[in-house]
Design a protein around this motif. Structure first.
Motif, PDB file in Angstrom:
ATOM      1  N   SER A   1       1.971   5.583   4.230  1.00 39.95           N
ATOM      2  CA  SER A   1       2.191   6.554   3.171  1.00 39.95           C
ATOM      3  C   SER A   1       2.764   7.825   3.786  1.00 39.95           C
ATOM      4  CB  SER A   1       0.867   6.861   2.463  1.00 39.95           C
ATOM      5  OG  SER A   1       1.017   7.970   1.599  1.00 39.95           O
ATOM      6  N   ILE A   2       3.853   8.332   3.210  1.00 40.41           N
ATOM      7  CA  ILE A   2       4.406   9.616   3.656  1.00 40.41           C
ATOM      8  C   ILE A   2       4.400  10.560   2.456  1.00 40.41           C
ATOM      9  CG2 ILE A   2       5.748   8.759   5.610  1.00 40.41           C
ATOM     10  CD1 ILE A   2       8.183   8.629   3.833  1.00 40.41           C
ATOM     11  N   GLU A   3       4.046  11.820   2.704  1.00 36.57           N
ATOM     12  CA  GLU A   3       3.844  12.770   1.607  1.00 36.57           C
ATOM     13  C   GLU A   3       4.501  14.107   1.895  1.00 36.57           C
ATOM     14  OE1 GLU A   3      -0.248  13.225   0.489  1.00 36.57           O
ATOM     15  OE2 GLU A   3      -0.722  11.115   0.853  1.00 36.57           O
ATOM     16  N   ASP A   4       4.878  14.791   0.838  1.00 32.87           N
ATOM     17  CA  ASP A   4       5.260  16.196   0.902  1.00 32.87           C
ATOM     18  C   ASP A   4       4.895  16.836  -0.438  1.00 32.87           C
ATOM     19  OD1 ASP A   4       7.248  15.524  -0.930  1.00 32.87           O
ATOM     20  OD2 ASP A   4       8.912  15.731   0.485  1.00 32.87           O
ATOM     21  N   GLU A   5       5.424  18.015  -0.680  1.00 36.30           N
ATOM     22  CA  GLU A   5       5.043  18.734  -1.909  1.00 36.30           C
ATOM     23  C   GLU A   5       5.513  18.020  -3.180  1.00 36.30           C
ATOM     24  OE1 GLU A   5       9.003  20.403  -0.522  1.00 36.30           O
ATOM     25  OE2 GLU A   5       7.095  19.774   0.401  1.00 36.30           O
ATOM     26  N   ASN A   6       6.407  17.056  -3.040  1.00 35.15           N
ATOM     27  CA  ASN A   6       6.923  16.330  -4.205  1.00 35.15           C
ATOM     28  C   ASN A   6       6.196  15.019  -4.479  1.00 35.15           C
ATOM     29  OD1 ASN A   6       9.210  18.087  -4.958  1.00 35.15           O
ATOM     30  ND2 ASN A   6       9.941  17.560  -2.904  1.00 35.15           N
ATOM     31  N   GLY A   7       5.164  14.728  -3.665  1.00 38.80           N
ATOM     32  CA  GLY A   7       4.403  13.512  -3.913  1.00 38.80           C
ATOM     33  C   GLY A   7       4.410  12.558  -2.732  1.00 38.80           C
ATOM     34  N   GLU A   8       4.228  11.271  -3.032  1.00 38.47           N
ATOM     35  CA  GLU A   8       4.005  10.250  -2.004  1.00 38.47           C
ATOM     36  C   GLU A   8       4.993   9.093  -2.160  1.00 38.47           C
ATOM     37  OE1 GLU A   8       0.207   7.408  -0.838  1.00 38.47           O
ATOM     38  OE2 GLU A   8       0.929   7.454  -2.914  1.00 38.47           O
ATOM     39  N   VAL A   9       5.482   8.609  -1.006  1.00 36.34           N
ATOM     40  CA  VAL A   9       6.244   7.363  -0.949  1.00 36.34           C
ATOM     41  C   VAL A   9       5.503   6.427  -0.008  1.00 36.34           C
ATOM     42  CG1 VAL A   9       8.405   6.269  -0.208  1.00 36.34           C
ATOM     43  CG2 VAL A   9       8.478   8.439  -1.452  1.00 36.34           C
ATOM     44  N   VAL A  10       5.350   5.174  -0.403  1.00 39.02           N
ATOM     45  CA  VAL A  10       4.734   4.169   0.468  1.00 39.02           C
ATOM     46  C   VAL A  10       5.830   3.214   0.929  1.00 39.02           C
ATOM     47  CG1 VAL A  10       2.958   2.395   0.702  1.00 39.02           C
ATOM     48  CG2 VAL A  10       2.584   4.347  -0.846  1.00 39.02           C
ATOM     49  N   LEU A  11       5.871   2.985   2.256  1.00 39.81           N
ATOM     50  CA  LEU A  11       6.887   2.125   2.859  1.00 39.81           C
ATOM     51  C   LEU A  11       6.227   1.003   3.642  1.00 39.81           C
ATOM     52  CD1 LEU A  11       9.164   4.911   4.430  1.00 39.81           C
ATOM     53  CD2 LEU A  11       9.549   3.727   2.261  1.00 39.81           C
ATOM     54  N   SER A  12       6.881  -0.159   3.667  1.00 38.80           N
ATOM     55  CA  SER A  12       6.511  -1.252   4.564  1.00 38.80           C
ATOM     56  C   SER A  12       7.772  -2.058   4.799  1.00 38.80           C
ATOM     57  CB  SER A  12       5.410  -2.126   3.945  1.00 38.80           C
ATOM     58  OG  SER A  12       5.865  -2.743   2.762  1.00 38.80           O
ATOM     59  N   GLY A  13       7.753  -2.984   5.770  1.00 37.39           N
ATOM     60  CA  GLY A  13       8.994  -3.691   6.030  1.00 37.39           C
ATOM     61  C   GLY A  13       8.817  -4.985   6.786  1.00 37.39           C
ATOM     62  N   ILE A  14       9.814  -5.879   6.625  1.00 33.77           N
ATOM     63  CA  ILE A  14       9.827  -7.168   7.318  1.00 33.77           C
ATOM     64  C   ILE A  14      11.225  -7.420   7.883  1.00 33.77           C
ATOM     65  CG2 ILE A  14       7.989  -8.187   5.912  1.00 33.77           C
ATOM     66  CD1 ILE A  14      10.194  -9.612   4.275  1.00 33.77           C
ATOM     67  N   HIS A  15      11.275  -8.281   8.898  1.00 34.71           N
ATOM     68  CA  HIS A  15      12.556  -8.688   9.472  1.00 34.71           C
ATOM     69  C   HIS A  15      13.187  -9.794   8.647  1.00 34.71           C
ATOM     70  CE1 HIS A  15      12.355  -6.584  13.406  1.00 34.71           C
ATOM     71  NE2 HIS A  15      11.048  -6.665  13.212  1.00 34.71           N
ATOM     72  N   THR A  16      14.524  -9.835   8.620  1.00 37.56           N
ATOM     73  CA  THR A  16      15.248 -10.972   8.062  1.00 37.56           C
ATOM     74  C   THR A  16      16.294 -11.395   9.087  1.00 37.56           C
ATOM     75  OG1 THR A  16      16.529 -11.764   6.165  1.00 37.56           O
ATOM     76  CG2 THR A  16      16.706  -9.422   6.667  1.00 37.56           C
TER      77      THR A  16
END
Length: 379
Positions: free
Chosen positions: A129-144
């Motif tokens: 989870s990454i956050e700043d004054e505008n709220g939160e974004v959640v990131l995850s990832g996989i290889h292809t």
């Protein structure tokens, strides 16, 4: 850009797709490039993308600089390293400029990660989870395939320009758009006999279904051949054709790509428009170069595709190709490679009901590509 969980009520178009993630659309495409500032200017000036957000030294990022560009629903992120060594430098050294991240917009990035990893996906980024004054974004990832990765982006609780770590980018130069709307599909080139493996990956790991397949009888000329299968998620918003080489008398475009890219990767991105004639005119005026088919293509094309809404003459003048399926017809045109290496290019596509990918144009298109290969000495 905020969303809510009602986004999940998208109509399922492809019944065979398991669609257990599910995916809401393409969030962004990130290219690793040698000079992000200059690449950004190219996509603004030639393609009509608008500046959106920036990350770099001024935002506290001492490792890389990223420029985010937008046109309607299309987001491009152009990233360059700020120091020697490291993964971005290695990627550029090996592949040249190219697509690293195909980011997929999801309602739940943690669930998307768990569902794909438990089915055998190799982890690229554990959920964070990454956050700043505008709220939160959640990131995850996989290889292809190759060194390409999918990042799952959950932004329903975020209201900023792009995501934390970026600030709004509002330069004086803001060129007019060219009518590009959204990403229609993205094509991956993989090595010999690897198409089946990666189609199975998208089916088993990501819940996609196969829309259509083409073999070397469908996609061949006197010299070159390739095989292709198109994988789609359930709502049809994400379509990934996967190409592999097939035996031919000379080197195919897929082999040329793999040789210069040094492995599998994203070959082209198809961008949709509602008026391909106006879009292509604007792009040509701004310096974008397109493949050309012989004018004799237009002598019989209407016999093959039937009646269309457009006048044939402007299509012929611009070199736009036409094809029809049971649902309608489509208009399409392909750029020459947009990089020094003969790797990545773009397709401009306008669908008038058609769900297909222009099978009737393959022979004329690939002969045009072969003429370019011959000029490069790589056929």
């Amino acid at each position: 850009m905020s969303t809510d969980s009602t986004s999940l009520k998208l109509k399922k178009e492809i019944e065979e797709a398991a669609d257990f993630l599910p995916l809401l659309g393409t969030d962004y495409i990130e290219l690793y490039v040698g000079n992000a500032k200059q690449s950004a200017l190219y996509y603004q000036a030639a393609w009509g993308f608008q500046p959106l957000a920036f990350s770099g030294l001024e935002t506290g990022n001492k490792q890389s600089a990223s420029y985010v560009l937008v046109q309607d629903k299309i987001r491009l992120v152009l990233t360059s390293p700020l120091k020697e060594g490291g993964p971005i430098n290695r990627h550029i050294d090996k592949h040249g400029d190219g697509v690293k991240v195909v980011a997929l917009w999801v309602d739940d990035a943690r669930k998307s990660y768990q569902e794909t990893v438990k089915r055998g996906a190799r982890s690229y980024m554990e959920p964070k989870s990454i956050e700043d004054e505008n709220g939160e974004v959640v990131l995850s990832g996989i290889h292809t395939y190759g060194e390409t990765v999918h990042v799952f982006v959950e932004r329903k609780n975020y209201h900023g320009a792009f995501m934390p770590g970026f600030k709004p980018w509002n330069p004086a130069y803001q060129p007019e758009g060219t009518g590009l709307k959204y990403i229609d599909h993205m094509v991956g080139n993989v090595g010999w006999n690897e198409m089946g493996k990666w189609c199975e990956f998208y089916a088993h790991v990501m819940g996609f279904a196969q829309l259509v397949s083409f073999d070397d009888k469908d996609i061949s000329t006197d010299y070159t051949a390739l095989m292709s299968k198109v994988m789609s998620n359930g709502n049809g918003r994400i379509k990934f054709p996967i190409n592999e080489p097939a035996e031919g008398k000379k080197k195919s475009q897929i082999e040329e790509y793999i040789e210069f890219y040094n492995g599998a990767g994203v070959q082209h991105v198809a961008l949709a428009t509602d008026n391909i004639i106006e879009t292509v005119k604007k792009l040509q005026q701004r310096g974008v170069e397109f493949l050309k088919v012989p004018s004799t293509y237009y002598d019989t094309v209407l016999d093959r595709v039937g009646q269309i809404d457009e006048d044939l003459e402007p299509l012929k003048e611009l070199g736009i190709l036409i094809d029809r399926d049971d649902e309608g017809y489509l208009l399409q045109l392909f750029t020459k490679p947009v990089l020094d290496r003969p790797t990545m290019f773009f397709e401009i596509i306008q669908r008038k009901g058609a769900k297909s990918f222009g099978k009737g144009n393959f022979k004329a298109l690939f002969e045009a590509i072969e003429r370019e290969q011959k000029l490069r000495g790589t056929l």
